[in-house]
Design an enzyme around this catalytic site. Structure first.
Site, PDB file in Angstrom:
ATOM      1  N   HIS A  88      57.790  26.953  41.934  1.00 11.74           N
ATOM      2  CA  HIS A  88      56.436  27.503  41.806  1.00 11.74           C
ATOM      3  C   HIS A  88      56.513  29.026  41.942  1.00 11.74           C
ATOM      4  O   HIS A  88      57.555  29.575  42.290  1.00 11.74           O
ATOM      5  CB  HIS A  88      55.512  26.926  42.886  1.00 11.74           C
ATOM      6  CG  HIS A  88      56.002  27.119  44.282  1.00 11.74           C
ATOM      7  ND1 HIS A  88      56.508  26.099  45.052  1.00 11.74           N
ATOM      8  CD2 HIS A  88      56.099  28.230  45.032  1.00 11.74           C
ATOM      9  CE1 HIS A  88      56.880  26.572  46.215  1.00 11.74           C
ATOM     10  NE2 HIS A  88      56.645  27.866  46.233  1.00 11.74           N
TER      11      HIS A  88
HETATM   12  C1  T46 Z   1      58.177  28.606  49.054  1.00 14.18           C
HETATM   13  C2  T46 Z   1      59.361  27.782  49.406  1.00 14.18           C
HETATM   14  C3  T46 Z   1      60.578  28.583  49.739  1.00 14.18           C
HETATM   15  C4  T46 Z   1      51.831  23.198  54.474  1.00 14.18           C
HETATM   16  O1  T46 Z   1      50.968  22.369  54.807  1.00 14.18           O
HETATM   17  N1  T46 Z   1      51.894  24.406  55.100  1.00 14.18           N
HETATM   18  C5  T46 Z   1      52.819  25.340  54.782  1.00 14.18           C
HETATM   19  O2  T46 Z   1      52.839  26.431  55.377  1.00 14.18           O
HETATM   20  C6  T46 Z   1      53.767  25.047  53.734  1.00 14.18           C
HETATM   21  C7  T46 Z   1      54.824  26.059  53.319  1.00 14.18           C
HETATM   22  C8  T46 Z   1      53.696  23.834  53.112  1.00 14.18           C
HETATM   23  N2  T46 Z   1      52.751  22.920  53.486  1.00 14.18           N
HETATM   24  C9  T46 Z   1      52.720  21.601  52.824  1.00 14.18           C
HETATM   25  C10 T46 Z   1      52.384  21.611  51.348  1.00 14.18           C
HETATM   26  C11 T46 Z   1      53.132  20.410  50.823  1.00 14.18           C
HETATM   27  O3  T46 Z   1      52.345  19.261  50.988  1.00 14.18           O
HETATM   28  O4  T46 Z   1      54.038  21.051  52.929  1.00 14.18           O
HETATM   29  C12 T46 Z   1      54.344  20.302  51.758  1.00 14.18           C
HETATM   30  C13 T46 Z   1      55.635  20.818  51.136  1.00 14.18           C
HETATM   31  O5  T46 Z   1      55.391  22.109  50.592  1.00 14.18           O
HETATM   32  P1  T46 Z   1      56.079  22.597  49.238  1.00 14.18           P
HETATM   33  O6  T46 Z   1      56.209  21.466  48.303  1.00 14.18           O
HETATM   34  O7  T46 Z   1      55.330  23.801  48.760  1.00 14.18           O
HETATM   35  O8  T46 Z   1      57.527  23.001  49.789  1.00 14.18           O
HETATM   36  P2  T46 Z   1      58.631  23.861  49.051  1.00 14.18           P
HETATM   37  O9  T46 Z   1      59.841  23.826  49.907  1.00 14.18           O
HETATM   38  O10 T46 Z   1      58.802  23.457  47.646  1.00 14.18           O
HETATM   39  O11 T46 Z   1      58.042  25.352  49.051  1.00 14.18           O
HETATM   40  C14 T46 Z   1      57.942  26.045  50.260  1.00 14.18           C
HETATM   41  C15 T46 Z   1      56.715  26.944  50.248  1.00 14.18           C
HETATM   42  O12 T46 Z   1      55.550  26.170  49.962  1.00 14.18           O
HETATM   43  C16 T46 Z   1      56.813  28.030  49.217  1.00 14.18           C
HETATM   44  O13 T46 Z   1      55.860  29.029  49.482  1.00 14.18           O
HETATM   45  O14 T46 Z   1      58.310  29.671  48.485  1.00 14.18           O
HETATM   46  O15 T46 Z   1      59.116  26.839  50.453  1.00 14.18           O
END
Ligand code: T46
Length: 139
Positions: A56
């Site tokens: 993303h």
């Molecule tokens: C990024 C990379 C390096 C939350 O509820 N609070 C939070 O602060 C974060 C970061 C995520 N979430 C929830 C949202 C999703 O339901 O945790 C779940 C997993 O998040 P996501 O799919 O976005 O995880 P990554 O590892 O793909 O991405 C994260 C960060 O979202 C993003 O900003 O740059 O780590």
């Protein structure tokens, strides 16, 4: 969304204090190191080696990623070209500006990705469709 020059993005050194008596190292991040105030900290761990995190871009959020343990790769994409960074030292970090697509991959066993970010969590700040990211970048 502005064009981001990937050549301007490099791994940033984090000051390291080496204990003279052999007790090991300490790294410190003070406010001057980053161009924003840290509003949130999260970390990725127990990531299977075949997982891809990220996938993303952020509209506004800036972040600083550190491999505090182990290693992983970060692929950045500005809509025109891609550049890969290998993070494998706790005293080097990657400062990612807004408007850049990122994918994190090749996590080693035990890797921990620490993320220091400029804003509270807001799903509205995410662009999660690559085609959407490309079309925003084109416009
Ligand atoms: C990024 C990379 C390096 C939350 O509820 N609070 C939070 O602060 C974060 C970061 C995520 N979430 C929830 C949202 C999703 O339901 O945790 C779940 C997993 O998040 P996501 O799919 O976005 O995880 P990554 O590892 O793909 O991405 C994260 C960060 O979202 C993003 O900003 O740059 O780590």
């Amino acid at each position: 969304m502005n064009y981001v020059n990937l050549d301007a993005i490099t791994l940033k050194e984090i000051p390291k204090i080496i204990a003279e008596d052999g007790r090991g190292n300490l790294s410190v991040i003070e406010k001057e190191l980053l161009p924003y105030e840290i509003k949130r900290v999260y970390y990725l761990y127990d990531v299977p080696s075949d997982s891809i995190r990220g996938g993303h871009a952020h509209k506004e959020l800036q972040q600083f990623l550190i491999a505090v343990a182990g290693s992983f790769s970060v692929v950045l994409d500005n809509g025109k070209e891609r550049k890969t960074f290998h993070l494998n030292r706790p005293n080097k970090g990657l400062l990612i500006p807004s408007g850049v697509w990122r994918e994190l991959e090749n996590f080693s066993a035990g890797a921990v990705c620490l993320s220091l970010v400029s804003a509270a969590y807001d799903e509205e700040d995410y662009i999660r469709e690559y085609a959407n990211f490309k079309s925003i970048k084109r416009s």
